[in-house]
Write a protein that holds these residues in place. Structure first.
Motif, PDB file in Angstrom:
ATOM      1  N   VAL A   1       1.091  -1.172   0.138  1.00 59.84           N
ATOM      2  CA  VAL A   1       0.143  -0.234   0.225  1.00 59.84           C
ATOM      3  C   VAL A   1       1.056   1.074  -0.056  1.00 59.84           C
ATOM      4  CG1 VAL A   1      -0.378   0.126   2.282  1.00 59.84           C
ATOM      5  CG2 VAL A   1      -1.853   0.871   1.355  1.00 59.84           C
ATOM      6  N   GLU A   2       0.457   2.324  -0.536  1.00 59.36           N
ATOM      7  CA  GLU A   2       1.247   3.253  -0.325  1.00 59.36           C
ATOM      8  C   GLU A   2       0.989   4.528   0.208  1.00 59.36           C
ATOM      9  OE1 GLU A   2       1.808   7.396  -4.024  1.00 59.36           O
ATOM     10  OE2 GLU A   2       0.703   5.273  -4.483  1.00 59.36           O
ATOM     11  N   ILE A   3       1.723   4.967   1.009  1.00 61.14           N
ATOM     12  CA  ILE A   3       2.036   5.831   2.375  1.00 61.14           C
ATOM     13  C   ILE A   3       2.689   7.438   1.684  1.00 61.14           C
ATOM     14  CG2 ILE A   3       0.915   4.008   4.014  1.00 61.14           C
ATOM     15  CD1 ILE A   3       3.540   3.655   5.072  1.00 61.14           C
ATOM     16  N   ASP A   4       2.644   7.739   2.869  1.00 55.78           N
ATOM     17  CA  ASP A   4       3.229   9.342   2.736  1.00 55.78           C
ATOM     18  C   ASP A   4       3.848   8.955   3.545  1.00 55.78           C
ATOM     19  OD1 ASP A   4       2.485   9.778  -0.205  1.00 55.78           O
ATOM     20  OD2 ASP A   4       0.871  11.101   0.969  1.00 55.78           O
ATOM     21  N   VAL A   5       5.411   9.233   4.289  1.00 53.78           N
ATOM     22  CA  VAL A   5       5.838   9.245   5.087  1.00 53.78           C
ATOM     23  C   VAL A   5       7.316  10.180   5.743  1.00 53.78           C
ATOM     24  CG1 VAL A   5       5.700   6.814   6.156  1.00 53.78           C
ATOM     25  CG2 VAL A   5       7.008   7.030   4.440  1.00 53.78           C
ATOM     26  N   GLN A   6       7.731  10.736   6.404  1.00 62.68           N
ATOM     27  CA  GLN A   6       9.214  12.030   6.341  1.00 62.68           C
ATOM     28  C   GLN A   6      10.361  11.241   6.900  1.00 62.68           C
ATOM     29  OE1 GLN A   6       8.458  14.397   9.816  1.00 62.68           O
ATOM     30  NE2 GLN A   6       5.935  14.543   8.696  1.00 62.68           N
ATOM     31  N   LEU A   7      11.016  10.565   5.526  1.00 62.91           N
ATOM     32  CA  LEU A   7      11.501   9.996   5.664  1.00 62.91           C
ATOM     33  C   LEU A   7      13.431  10.676   5.799  1.00 62.91           C
ATOM     34  CD1 LEU A   7      11.133   6.884   3.397  1.00 62.91           C
ATOM     35  CD2 LEU A   7      11.091   6.876   6.377  1.00 62.91           C
ATOM     36  N   GLY A   8      12.958  11.943   5.406  1.00 67.67           N
ATOM     37  CA  GLY A   8      14.683  12.480   5.198  1.00 67.67           C
ATOM     38  C   GLY A   8      15.388  12.175   4.132  1.00 67.67           C
ATOM     39  N   ALA A   9      17.049  11.947   4.969  1.00 67.89           N
ATOM     40  CA  ALA A   9      17.686  11.604   3.999  1.00 67.89           C
ATOM     41  C   ALA A   9      17.975  10.305   3.397  1.00 67.89           C
ATOM     42  CB  ALA A   9      18.989  12.130   4.580  1.00 67.89           C
ATOM     43  N   ALA A  10      16.940   9.419   4.758  1.00 69.35           N
ATOM     44  CA  ALA A  10      16.549   7.827   4.121  1.00 69.35           C
ATOM     45  C   ALA A  10      16.067   7.518   2.742  1.00 69.35           C
ATOM     46  CB  ALA A  10      16.085   7.455   5.664  1.00 69.35           C
ATOM     47  N   ALA A  11      14.815   8.612   2.681  1.00 69.78           N
ATOM     48  CA  ALA A  11      13.781   8.398   1.533  1.00 69.78           C
ATOM     49  C   ALA A  11      14.575   7.534   0.250  1.00 69.78           C
ATOM     50  CB  ALA A  11      13.686   9.479   0.958  1.00 69.78           C
ATOM     51  N   ASP A  12      16.100   6.986   0.401  1.00 73.37           N
ATOM     52  CA  ASP A  12      16.257   6.456  -0.727  1.00 73.37           C
ATOM     53  C   ASP A  12      16.698   4.975  -0.853  1.00 73.37           C
ATOM     54  OD1 ASP A  12      16.415   8.520  -2.346  1.00 73.37           O
ATOM     55  OD2 ASP A  12      18.637   9.177  -2.227  1.00 73.37           O
ATOM     56  N   GLY A  13      16.345   4.548   0.927  1.00 73.62           N
ATOM     57  CA  GLY A  13      16.033   3.413   1.025  1.00 73.62           C
ATOM     58  C   GLY A  13      14.864   2.744   1.290  1.00 73.62           C
ATOM     59  N   TYR A  14      13.807   3.242   0.750  1.00 75.28           N
ATOM     60  CA  TYR A  14      13.016   2.446   0.607  1.00 75.28           C
ATOM     61  C   TYR A  14      12.372   2.387  -0.744  1.00 75.28           C
ATOM     62  CZ  TYR A  14      12.796   2.362   5.886  1.00 75.28           C
ATOM     63  OH  TYR A  14      14.059   2.266   7.174  1.00 75.28           O
ATOM     64  N   LEU A  15      11.497   1.325  -0.971  1.00 72.02           N
ATOM     65  CA  LEU A  15      10.702   1.405  -2.054  1.00 72.02           C
ATOM     66  C   LEU A  15       9.448   2.146  -2.622  1.00 72.02           C
ATOM     67  CD1 LEU A  15      11.407  -1.137  -4.368  1.00 72.02           C
ATOM     68  CD2 LEU A  15       9.966  -1.863  -3.347  1.00 72.02           C
ATOM     69  N   THR A  16       9.591   2.724  -3.302  1.00 70.73           N
ATOM     70  CA  THR A  16       8.395   4.155  -3.985  1.00 70.73           C
ATOM     71  C   THR A  16       7.942   3.563  -4.630  1.00 70.73           C
ATOM     72  OG1 THR A  16       9.917   4.882  -5.865  1.00 70.73           O
ATOM     73  CG2 THR A  16      10.399   5.773  -3.233  1.00 70.73           C
ATOM     74  N   PRO A  17       6.524   3.840  -4.767  1.00 72.31           N
ATOM     75  CA  PRO A  17       5.426   3.444  -6.010  1.00 72.31           C
ATOM     76  C   PRO A  17       6.564   3.246  -7.748  1.00 72.31           C
ATOM     77  CG  PRO A  17       4.728   5.255  -4.707  1.00 72.31           C
ATOM     78  CD  PRO A  17       5.894   5.209  -4.334  1.00 72.31           C
ATOM     79  N   ALA A  18       7.163   4.219  -8.078  1.00 74.20           N
ATOM     80  CA  ALA A  18       7.889   4.428  -8.868  1.00 74.20           C
ATOM     81  C   ALA A  18       9.138   3.179  -9.288  1.00 74.20           C
ATOM     82  CB  ALA A  18       8.697   5.347  -9.246  1.00 74.20           C
ATOM     83  N   ASP A  19       9.289   2.083  -8.065  1.00 72.12           N
ATOM     84  CA  ASP A  19       9.982   1.146  -7.917  1.00 72.12           C
ATOM     85  C   ASP A  19       9.839   0.210  -8.267  1.00 72.12           C
ATOM     86  OD1 ASP A  19      12.544   3.214  -7.448  1.00 72.12           O
ATOM     87  OD2 ASP A  19      11.781   2.950  -5.405  1.00 72.12           O
ATOM     88  N   LEU A  20       7.948  -0.378  -8.103  1.00 72.73           N
ATOM     89  CA  LEU A  20       7.544  -1.523  -8.042  1.00 72.73           C
ATOM     90  C   LEU A  20       7.905  -1.589  -9.547  1.00 72.73           C
ATOM     91  CD1 LEU A  20       6.096  -3.409  -6.065  1.00 72.73           C
ATOM     92  CD2 LEU A  20       4.025  -2.143  -6.601  1.00 72.73           C
ATOM     93  N   GLU A  21       8.202  -3.283  -9.787  1.00 72.47           N
ATOM     94  CA  GLU A  21       7.530  -3.541 -11.087  1.00 72.47           C
ATOM     95  C   GLU A  21       7.398  -4.868 -10.949  1.00 72.47           C
ATOM     96  OE1 GLU A  21      12.977  -3.953 -11.827  1.00 72.47           O
ATOM     97  OE2 GLU A  21      11.888  -2.409 -12.929  1.00 72.47           O
ATOM     98  N   ASP A  22       7.299  -5.811 -12.524  1.00 74.69           N
ATOM     99  CA  ASP A  22       7.393  -7.626 -12.599  1.00 74.69           C
ATOM    100  C   ASP A  22       8.584  -7.894 -11.816  1.00 74.69           C
ATOM    101  OD1 ASP A  22       4.005  -6.660 -12.947  1.00 74.69           O
ATOM    102  OD2 ASP A  22       4.544  -7.049 -15.164  1.00 74.69           O
ATOM    103  N   GLY A  23       8.345  -8.876 -11.458  1.00 75.26           N
ATOM    104  CA  GLY A  23       9.271 -10.110 -11.304  1.00 75.26           C
ATOM    105  C   GLY A  23      10.257 -10.038  -9.424  1.00 75.26           C
ATOM    106  N   LEU A  24       9.756  -9.281  -8.636  1.00 80.12           N
ATOM    107  CA  LEU A  24      10.667  -8.642  -7.952  1.00 80.12           C
ATOM    108  C   LEU A  24       9.929  -9.549  -6.910  1.00 80.12           C
ATOM    109  CD1 LEU A  24      10.991  -4.826  -6.811  1.00 80.12           C
ATOM    110  CD2 LEU A  24      12.530  -5.887  -7.823  1.00 80.12           C
ATOM    111  N   VAL A  25      10.933  -9.839  -5.799  1.00 81.92           N
ATOM    112  CA  VAL A  25      10.540 -10.850  -4.358  1.00 81.92           C
ATOM    113  C   VAL A  25      11.624 -10.525  -3.215  1.00 81.92           C
ATOM    114  CG1 VAL A  25      10.134 -12.917  -6.043  1.00 81.92           C
ATOM    115  CG2 VAL A  25      12.648 -12.280  -5.324  1.00 81.92           C
TER     116      VAL A  25
END
Length: 249
Positions: A66-90
């Protein structure tokens, strides 16, 4: 009497004083800085969180997150975003329900070398074992009908993918457990299953604690043996002392 002369010079307005202007600039800069900090703290970014526990080797699709809005600051690059979701991920690691999906915990399917096996634990599984729990698998090889050898660990790290216990009136001891294991140990597990070994699922933390307790037990055993040896020597001495009077008589 000298004629009256009026000073025609006009006093400089207070707002033209350099110190006053510098103070205004400092106050404005302070306000802007505080506003910037608050704005940065309130800035959110979209990220993905799983709706249910995810185990290694499990595919991650839009239905699992599920997509949520969070305050991650500099750590934002360490978590999956909706744009990163693609077929074949496990998933490559267990992710608890409601947790964000770390980028390091997912990979392409070809890069994941795990699979699932189903075993029956001959003993009841501890209450703290659930989907996503890391466990060890122990096996006692069958030697004779109704007899098994010494248990030993055959899988040092497995993840529980599913757990089925018998809660009926005629319940049987133990549980059917689906485990996520490395492909390297599948052959060993299947050999014990087909050979009739007694299998037991043990939480990894408890197993480590038990192993850590073994050295102290050995030390205690050695100490007891030393004391027992001392007692034997003392007894021999007493017998020798008891024999002495007889020889004197």
């Amino acid at each position: 009497m000298p004629p009256f002369t009026r000073d025609t010079r006009r006093a400089r307005p207070a707002w033209l004083d350099a110190r006053f202007l510098i103070g205004i600039v400092l106050v404005a800069a302070s306000v802007a800085g505080v506003w910037g900090v608050i704005h940065a703290a309130r800035q959110t970014a979209p990220a993905l969180a799983v709706e249910h526990p995810v185990v290694p080797g499990q595919s991650i699709t839009a239905a699992d997150v599920v997509e949520i809005d969070v305050q991650l600051g500099a750590a934002a690059d360490g978590y999956l975003t909706p744009a990163d979701l693609e077929d074949g991920l496990v998933a490559t690691a267990a992710i608890a329900a409601g947790d964000l999906v770390p980028v390091a915990a997912v990979a392409e399917a070809d890069a994941v070398d795990v699979t699932t096996v189903v075993v029956r634990s001959t003993l009841d599984v501890p209450a703290n074992v659930d989907v996503g729990t890391t466990v060890e698998l122990w096996a006692s090889p069958a030697e004779e009908p109704g007899q098994h050898g010494e248990p030993r660990v055959i899988v040092t790290s497995a993840t529980v993918a599913n757990l089925v216990t018998d809660d009926g009136v005629m319940r049987q001891e133990g549980a059917v457990v689906e485990l996520v294991v490395s492909r390297d140990v599948v052959g060993e597990v299947l050999r014990h299953v087909s050979g009739g070994s007694a299998l037991s699922v043990v939480p990894a933390s408890l197993a480590r604690e038990a192993n850590a307790a073994d050295p102290s037990d050995d030390e205690n055993a050695e100490t007891d043996n030393e004391h027992a040896g001392d007692g034997t020597d003392a007894g021999d001495g007493d017998e020798a002392a008891g024999d002495a009077p007889e020889s004197d008589q």
